[in-house]
Design a protein around this motif. Structure first.
Motif, PDB file in Angstrom:
ATOM      1  N   GLY A  16      37.901 -14.021  -3.127  1.00 69.11           N
ATOM      2  CA  GLY A  16      38.360 -12.824  -2.812  1.00 69.11           C
ATOM      3  C   GLY A  16      39.730 -13.238  -1.957  1.00 69.11           C
ATOM      4  N   ALA A  17      39.764 -14.274  -0.934  1.00 71.88           N
ATOM      5  CA  ALA A  17      40.858 -14.479  -0.381  1.00 71.88           C
ATOM      6  C   ALA A  17      42.123 -14.893  -1.274  1.00 71.88           C
ATOM      7  N   LEU A  18      41.809 -15.714  -2.567  1.00 70.87           N
ATOM      8  CA  LEU A  18      42.715 -16.444  -3.208  1.00 70.87           C
ATOM      9  C   LEU A  18      43.259 -15.053  -4.269  1.00 70.87           C
ATOM     10  N   TYR A  19      42.475 -14.331  -4.795  1.00 65.42           N
ATOM     11  CA  TYR A  19      42.859 -13.028  -5.409  1.00 65.42           C
ATOM     12  C   TYR A  19      43.863 -12.184  -4.406  1.00 65.42           C
ATOM     13  N   GLN A  20      43.537 -12.110  -3.250  1.00 66.50           N
ATOM     14  CA  GLN A  20      44.453 -11.262  -2.281  1.00 66.50           C
ATOM     15  C   GLN A  20      45.731 -11.757  -2.097  1.00 66.50           C
ATOM     16  N   ARG A  21      45.700 -12.992  -2.000  1.00 67.33           N
ATOM     17  CA  ARG A  21      46.842 -13.967  -1.825  1.00 67.33           C
ATOM     18  C   ARG A  21      47.771 -13.695  -3.049  1.00 67.33           C
ATOM     19  N   LYS A  22      47.351 -14.015  -4.242  1.00 63.15           N
ATOM     20  CA  LYS A  22      48.044 -13.850  -5.448  1.00 63.15           C
ATOM     21  C   LYS A  22      48.826 -12.367  -5.521  1.00 63.15           C
ATOM     22  N   MET A  23      47.947 -11.295  -5.057  1.00 63.15           N
ATOM     23  CA  MET A  23      48.420  -9.951  -5.090  1.00 63.15           C
ATOM     24  C   MET A  23      49.521  -9.755  -4.377  1.00 63.15           C
ATOM     25  N   GLU A  24      49.430 -10.252  -3.092  1.00 62.45           N
ATOM     26  CA  GLU A  24      50.459 -10.198  -2.098  1.00 62.45           C
ATOM     27  C   GLU A  24      51.926 -10.897  -2.623  1.00 62.45           C
ATOM     28  N   GLN A  25      51.681 -12.062  -3.345  1.00 62.60           N
ATOM     29  CA  GLN A  25      52.734 -12.717  -3.549  1.00 62.60           C
ATOM     30  C   GLN A  25      53.532 -12.164  -4.901  1.00 62.60           C
ATOM     31  N   GLU A  26      52.680 -11.516  -5.585  1.00 66.67           N
ATOM     32  CA  GLU A  26      53.218 -10.628  -6.949  1.00 66.67           C
ATOM     33  C   GLU A  26      54.004  -9.322  -6.349  1.00 66.67           C
ATOM     34  N   LEU A  27      53.248  -8.773  -5.467  1.00 68.56           N
ATOM     35  CA  LEU A  27      54.063  -7.410  -4.786  1.00 68.56           C
ATOM     36  C   LEU A  27      55.388  -7.989  -3.990  1.00 68.56           C
TER      37      LEU A  27
ATOM     38  N   LYS B  73      28.045  -8.382   7.287  1.00 64.04           N
ATOM     39  CA  LYS B  73      28.412  -9.600   6.359  1.00 64.04           C
ATOM     40  C   LYS B  73      27.883  -9.096   4.765  1.00 64.04           C
ATOM     41  N   GLU B  74      26.565  -8.564   4.724  1.00 62.63           N
ATOM     42  CA  GLU B  74      26.420  -8.495   3.271  1.00 62.63           C
ATOM     43  C   GLU B  74      27.001  -7.121   2.695  1.00 62.63           C
ATOM     44  N   GLN B  75      27.495  -6.406   3.564  1.00 65.30           N
ATOM     45  CA  GLN B  75      28.291  -5.175   3.037  1.00 65.30           C
ATOM     46  C   GLN B  75      29.614  -5.818   2.631  1.00 65.30           C
ATOM     47  N   LEU B  76      30.161  -6.726   3.402  1.00 65.59           N
ATOM     48  CA  LEU B  76      31.645  -7.316   3.250  1.00 65.59           C
ATOM     49  C   LEU B  76      31.441  -7.988   1.823  1.00 65.59           C
ATOM     50  N   LEU B  77      30.277  -8.933   1.706  1.00 63.02           N
ATOM     51  CA  LEU B  77      30.225  -9.701   0.310  1.00 63.02           C
ATOM     52  C   LEU B  77      30.521  -8.701  -0.844  1.00 63.02           C
ATOM     53  N   LEU B  78      29.647  -7.608  -0.580  1.00 67.34           N
ATOM     54  CA  LEU B  78      29.482  -6.636  -2.007  1.00 67.34           C
ATOM     55  C   LEU B  78      30.702  -5.937  -2.067  1.00 67.34           C
ATOM     56  N   ASP B  79      31.511  -5.673  -1.018  1.00 69.57           N
ATOM     57  CA  ASP B  79      33.148  -5.263  -1.500  1.00 69.57           C
ATOM     58  C   ASP B  79      33.774  -6.328  -2.138  1.00 69.57           C
ATOM     59  N   LYS B  80      33.707  -7.486  -1.787  1.00 69.61           N
ATOM     60  CA  LYS B  80      34.567  -8.584  -2.205  1.00 69.61           C
ATOM     61  C   LYS B  80      34.068  -8.954  -3.625  1.00 69.61           C
ATOM     62  N   LEU B  81      32.869  -8.730  -4.231  1.00 66.20           N
ATOM     63  CA  LEU B  81      32.149  -9.034  -5.316  1.00 66.20           C
ATOM     64  C   LEU B  81      32.923  -7.694  -6.331  1.00 66.20           C
ATOM     65  N   ASP B  82      33.005  -6.521  -5.824  1.00 64.01           N
ATOM     66  CA  ASP B  82      33.814  -5.394  -6.581  1.00 64.01           C
ATOM     67  C   ASP B  82      35.102  -5.793  -7.029  1.00 64.01           C
ATOM     68  N   GLN B  83      35.854  -6.352  -5.749  1.00 65.20           N
ATOM     69  CA  GLN B  83      37.225  -6.834  -5.994  1.00 65.20           C
ATOM     70  C   GLN B  83      37.462  -7.725  -7.011  1.00 65.20           C
ATOM     71  N   ILE B  84      36.591  -8.839  -6.957  1.00 65.38           N
ATOM     72  CA  ILE B  84      36.691 -10.007  -7.641  1.00 65.38           C
ATOM     73  C   ILE B  84      36.365  -9.542  -9.119  1.00 65.38           C
ATOM     74  N   SER B  85      35.555  -8.598  -9.399  1.00 64.95           N
ATOM     75  CA  SER B  85      35.333  -8.401 -10.785  1.00 64.95           C
ATOM     76  C   SER B  85      36.637  -7.465 -11.444  1.00 64.95           C
ATOM     77  N   ILE B  86      37.019  -6.687 -10.491  1.00 66.93           N
ATOM     78  CA  ILE B  86      38.355  -6.071 -11.048  1.00 66.93           C
ATOM     79  C   ILE B  86      39.411  -7.126 -11.255  1.00 66.93           C
TER      80      ILE B  86
END
Length: 636
Positions: free
Chosen positions: A279-290, A502-515
């Motif tokens: 999740g942190a990797l995709y977040q960093r890539k998205m910030e670089q692209e923006l 922490k479990e709720q945060l992991l579920l949110d990250k999984l949704d973001q990673i699938s996208i």
């Protein structure tokens, strides 16, 4: 003349004292004094004879060792080394005391000892040939040759016929010796009383099957052609080799292709750390692209020109690297040729050095012979000086003995005084210890109260502020336990709440990673289609002036080496071996060149494919990023 009463006993005492003597730790005067005291305690009658023999054996040790060492090397190879001093004593008596003792007493001493040993040693020592040759020469190296001949060799030669009669008597005694052999009874073996076995029945032989004989011409043909399949005719071998080379040339060059795989579609079980990391990797890539899209909107230039220039520079670096590799290979070949030439030059120089060394060796041998003659003259002069010094040594020995006796007396008096003082100090220490023991025993005899009553509500009475009784201490400990249990319950509730967050945060990250994975899969598919439409550039050949110069130098060194071999006159067998080595080396260099060319083509193709893929990915990312930015602006 000395009267010999117990010859064997005296000789045994002399040998025992010689075994005890150590010249490194003890002087000859002290050793003789100790030996005299020992003889007085043993009540030895002929102590003068024993002491004179001991002194003579020690003084003329180097002279006697010459004969004894030669005896052990020649006739006494199987004699014991522990009996060495026995032969030293007999050699001293025969050389220095034979005139004084006389043949009769000398023969009594010899006959009182072991017959075999005395017969062997006297036969060796009184050999006229040995006395006139090597014994005389060895003794002349230690003392003056004229003195040796007149005082030692000539008397021994005069006594030699009479001693020879004594040797014959010893030989007769050895031949007439009879030994009683005990005949032992031999055990006679007896046969065992065993039951006789029954005779075995003879089996009926089976008939031998008759096989059909093969024709002899077919067997002969099979034996002659059994290795025909392994051998190949030379014309056919050349034809096969030519066809193989043509097929290799007609085939296209090998081109490495990237294996296509769809790893993203495989199901992978992710843990919490992997989910957060991705999740942190995709977040960093998205910030670089923006950030890149904002820079493009603000008017910054397209990086395609920079990428093109970077590609050209990398290609240029790759060409220079390959050229440098080729130069290193050719330099290695050039250094090999130079090493062969240097080896040939070293061989010629070694031949010249060997001739010079032979001449120098002859000169050194001549100088060594002259030096040996000079040293022999100096040694003779030194022996004469030593003989003169022995005459004046007796007076110095007497003075030294008196001085040592005086020192011993003074040391004995000092030791007595010190011993008396030590005894007095020890008595005082014992008295003090005895008094201390009496005091300890008196203290131990006093009565001791063994029972003590304890009140748990009272303090210790030490005068401290924080002092408390045992009852108060127990109450305080109970309060602390209750407070600790309350803190543990509160901490347990906090841990449960953190775990749910922490479990709720992991579920949110999984949704973001699938996208993000879905978007990346679509981008990869577009990139693969674009890559299939591109064509590969032709392979580039490179040439460098340094390589051409090195090849020219290698050819020159090879020609020079062949000329040098002709000058050295190498035999035909060695020349054929060298030519075979050259051909093998040429084939090895050729294979290396072909492998490096294939490696260069593979690297060049992989480098160009990687550059093209990077460029296409940048283009696709820029296009998708710009489109997403336009859509977001329209929605707003």
């Amino acid at each position: 003349m000395v009267k010999m009463v117990s010859h064997g006993k005296h000789i045994t005492i002399i040998i025992q004292q010689l075994n005890k003597f150590n010249p490194e730790n003890q002087s000859m005067e002290d050793f003789l004094n100790e030996s005299a005291k020992m003889l007085q305690t043993l009540n030895v009658s002929e102590d003068k004879f024993v002491l004179e023999t001991l002194a003579g054996c020690i003084e003329y040790k180097s002279l006697l060792d010459v004969v004894v060492n030669a005896f052990f090397a020649r006739d006494g190879r199987y004699c014991l080394i522990s009996e060495r001093n026995l032969y030293v004593v007999i050699c001293y008596l025969a050389t220095f005391q034979l005139e004084e003792l006389g043949l009769q007493h000398f023969s009594r001493i010899v006959k009182s000892l072991d017959t075999v040993k005395m017969h062997k040693f006297l036969r060796f020592f009184f050999n006229a040939l040995y006395l006139n040759t090597w014994i005389k020469d060895e003794w002349s190296q230690l003392y003056d040759s004229q003195y040796v001949k007149e005082n030692w060799i000539d008397p021994l030669l005069r006594w030699q016929p009479k001693v020879q009669q004594l040797i014959e008597q010893l030989a007769d005694k050895l031949s007439n010796r009879t030994t009683d052999v005990k005949i032992s009874t031999v055990t006679q073996p007896k046969e065992f009383n065993l039951t006789a076995p029954k005779p075995r029945a003879i089996p009926v032989p089976l008939p031998i099957p008759v096989l059909e004989k093969s024709p002899p011409d077919l067997l002969l043909k099979a034996n002659t052609n059994q290795f025909r399949c392994a051998a190949m005719k030379p014309e056919k071998a050349e034809f096969e080799l030519q066809n193989t080379q043509d097929n290799m040339k007609s085939r296209p060059a090998f081109q490495a292709q990237k294996i296509q795989s769809r790893i993203d579609n495989l199901p992978i079980k992710l843990n919490a750390a992997a989910i957060l990391r991705e999740g942190a990797l995709y977040q960093r890539k998205m910030e670089q692209e923006l950030q890149r899209i904002e820079n493009l909107l603000q008017g910054t230039g397209d990086p395609s020109e920079f990428l093109e220039w970077q590609k050209q520079m990398r290609e240029k670096d790759l060409e220079e690297q390959l050229a440098e590799i080729e130069c290193r290979r050719l330099r290695g070949k050039l250094s090999h040729e130079e090493a062969v030439l240097a080896h040939q030059n070293v061989i010629q120089e070694n031949k010249k050095k060997a001739d010079l060394m032979r001449e120098e060796k002859a000169e050194l041998m001549h100088e060594y012979a002259e030096r040996c003659l000079h040293e022999q003259k100096e040694m003779r002069e030194l022996v004469e000086k030593v003989v003169e010094g022995h005459k004046n040594a007796k007076q110095a020995k007497l003075k030294l003995q008196k001085y040592k006796q005086q020192i011993v007396q003074e040391v004995c008096e000092e030791n007595r005084e010190l011993l008396r003082q030590a005894l007095e100090e020890e008595e005082e220490k014992l008295k003090k210890k005895y008094e201390l023991i009496q005091q300890i025993r008196a203290i131990e005899s006093l009565p001791i109260l063994k029972h003590k009553f304890v009140d748990l509500t009272e303090t210790g009475g030490h005068g401290l502020i924080c002092e408390m009784s045992i009852v108060e201490l127990r109450e305080r400990l109970a309060l602390l336990r209750e407070a600790q249990k309350a803190a543990e319950e509160e901490k347990r509730d906090q841990i449960i709440q953190d775990k749910q967050a922490k479990e709720q945060l992991l579920l949110d990250k999984l949704d973001q990673i699938s996208i993000f994975r879905a978007e990346l899969g679509r981008a990869a598919a577009l990139k693969q289609e674009e890559k299939k439409r591109k064509s590969q550039s032709a392979e580039r050949q490179m040439k460098d002036e340094r390589i051409l110069n090195l090849q020219r130098k290698i050819l020159e060194k090879a020609m020079e080496r062949k000329k040098q071999e002709g000058l050295l006159k190498i035999t035909p067998q060695k020349a054929s071996t060298a030519s075979r080595k050259d051909s093998l080396e040429w084939n090895r260099w050729k294979e290396l060149e072909e492998s490096r060319e294939r490696r260069f083509k593979t690297l060049q193709y992989g480098f160009m494919a990687r550059e093209t893929a990077q460029k296409m990915a940048a283009y696709e990312a820029a296009r998708s990023g710009a489109t997403a930015c336009i859509l977001r602006s329209e929605v707003k």
